[in-house]
Design an enzyme around this catalytic site. Structure first.
Site: not given
Length: 181
Positions: A17, A47, A39
């Site tokens: 990522y 995350w 988000e």
């Protein structure tokens, strides 16, 4: 091995990522809608949880096509609440559907709207992760305007994370190989 932002080395999913996505300018409406939704789903969670569930999110939310998600109804929301592959939070699921409908109503498109809040001019690159803010004046303004237009689950912190993820701001630390000049 390249030097990354410290968080970018903490898990294999983070390496990919960080190296391939985070901080890369993204302009397509559906892709930005995906990041906005993810988000929001991340709020209150790590995350890494969202990254690991991203394939399931994409399948459950029709690839985050704004037009497809805008058509979701109560049956779709019930289906999503039963899907163990995603984060099953009714408020966040409802927000994704509402935000898709709201995104459809933006005459300039979602990309132009979101990017209108990207800071301009030079910024000081963070030296360490401790120097990376959680919000900015731009993310506060973005959140205010998005809420005014009917979007939900888009506060200043979520907005700033969206700005970082989609390259509106470049918060790679100074010694990271991805730090743009």
């Amino acid at each position: 091995m390249p030097t990354r932002c410290a968080w970018g080395d903490s898990a294999p999913e983070y390496v990919a990522y960080h190296d391939e996505e985070w901080g890369t300018p993204l302009h397509a409406d559906d892709a930005l809608f995906e990041r906005m939704c993810l988000e929001a789903f991340q709020s209150g969670l790590a995350w890494i949880t969202i990254l690991r569930k991203r394939p399931a999110f994409r399948a459950a939310f029709a690839g985050f096509s704004i037009d497809a998600v805008a058509e979701f109804d109560a049956d779709d929301e019930a289906r999503l609440m039963a899907d163990a592959g995603i984060v099953r939070n009714r408020a966040k699921i409802t927000a994704a559907v509402r935000n898709a409908r709201t995104a459809q109503q933006q005459p300039e498109g979602l990309s132009a709207l979101l990017w209108s809040f990207a800071p301009t001019g030079p910024r000081t690159r963070p030296a360490t992760l401790a120097d990376v803010p959680a919000t900015s004046p731009e993310s506060v303004a973005m959140a205010r305007e998005l809420k005014r237009r009917g979007f939900v689950f888009v506060g200043p912190t979520t907005g700033y994370a969206l700005m970082q993820a989609t390259g509106m701001v470049d918060d790679h630390v100074a010694d990271c190989f991805r730090a743009f000049p």
